[in-house]
Motif scaffolding. Sequence first.
Motif, PDB file in Angstrom:
ATOM      1  N   THR A 180     -74.850  16.132  42.572  1.00 36.16           N
ATOM      2  CA  THR A 180     -74.154  16.605  44.000  1.00 36.16           C
ATOM      3  C   THR A 180     -75.242  17.865  44.236  1.00 36.16           C
ATOM      4  O   THR A 180     -75.978  18.268  43.277  1.00 36.16           O
ATOM      5  CB  THR A 180     -72.693  17.118  43.877  1.00 36.16           C
ATOM      6  N   GLU A 222     -71.309  23.421  51.560  1.00 35.32           N
ATOM      7  CA  GLU A 222     -70.210  22.529  51.240  1.00 35.32           C
ATOM      8  C   GLU A 222     -69.048  22.418  52.190  1.00 35.32           C
ATOM      9  O   GLU A 222     -68.458  21.477  52.193  1.00 35.32           O
ATOM     10  CB  GLU A 222     -69.654  22.964  49.595  1.00 35.32           C
ATOM     11  N   MET A 247     -72.642  12.049  45.862  1.00 42.94           N
ATOM     12  CA  MET A 247     -73.612  11.913  44.650  1.00 42.94           C
ATOM     13  C   MET A 247     -74.876  11.189  45.186  1.00 42.94           C
ATOM     14  O   MET A 247     -74.707  10.351  45.764  1.00 42.94           O
ATOM     15  CB  MET A 247     -72.615  11.134  43.741  1.00 42.94           C
ATOM     16  N   THR A 294     -70.584  17.090  50.171  1.00 40.38           N
ATOM     17  CA  THR A 294     -71.806  16.516  49.310  1.00 40.38           C
ATOM     18  C   THR A 294     -71.473  15.147  49.079  1.00 40.38           C
ATOM     19  O   THR A 294     -70.155  14.769  49.051  1.00 40.38           O
ATOM     20  CB  THR A 294     -72.174  17.482  48.135  1.00 40.38           C
TER      21      THR A 294
END
Length: 102
Positions: A46, A29, A36, A34
């Motif tokens: 996510t 991350e 959606m 990320t």
Amino acid sequence: MLSWMVWTTPVAVFFALVVVMLIGMTVWETRSPTVMRKGFLPIATTRGDRLFIGLMFAAWINLAWVGLGEKMQTWFGLAEEPSIWISAAIAAVVLLVVMRRG
């Protein structure tokens, strides 16, 4: 302190892998934020959402396996209850599917 928990090898492996996944997801991350997206799950998610949902599925699969162990032994005429490693493998596959396609 942890004497109430039955620390069998499968339980220890499961929790160790959860820790490794959380560390890996944190690093991933920070390197690549990320976005959606919509997969087969009924909501846009996510990576973290899909990991949580996949871990919940893994927990339910393992709990059901342990709960139905004696019944499966009777149903299938087994000498002993089926191995928990089978449910761990099934749960891992479900987790991978949710992470990839969910």
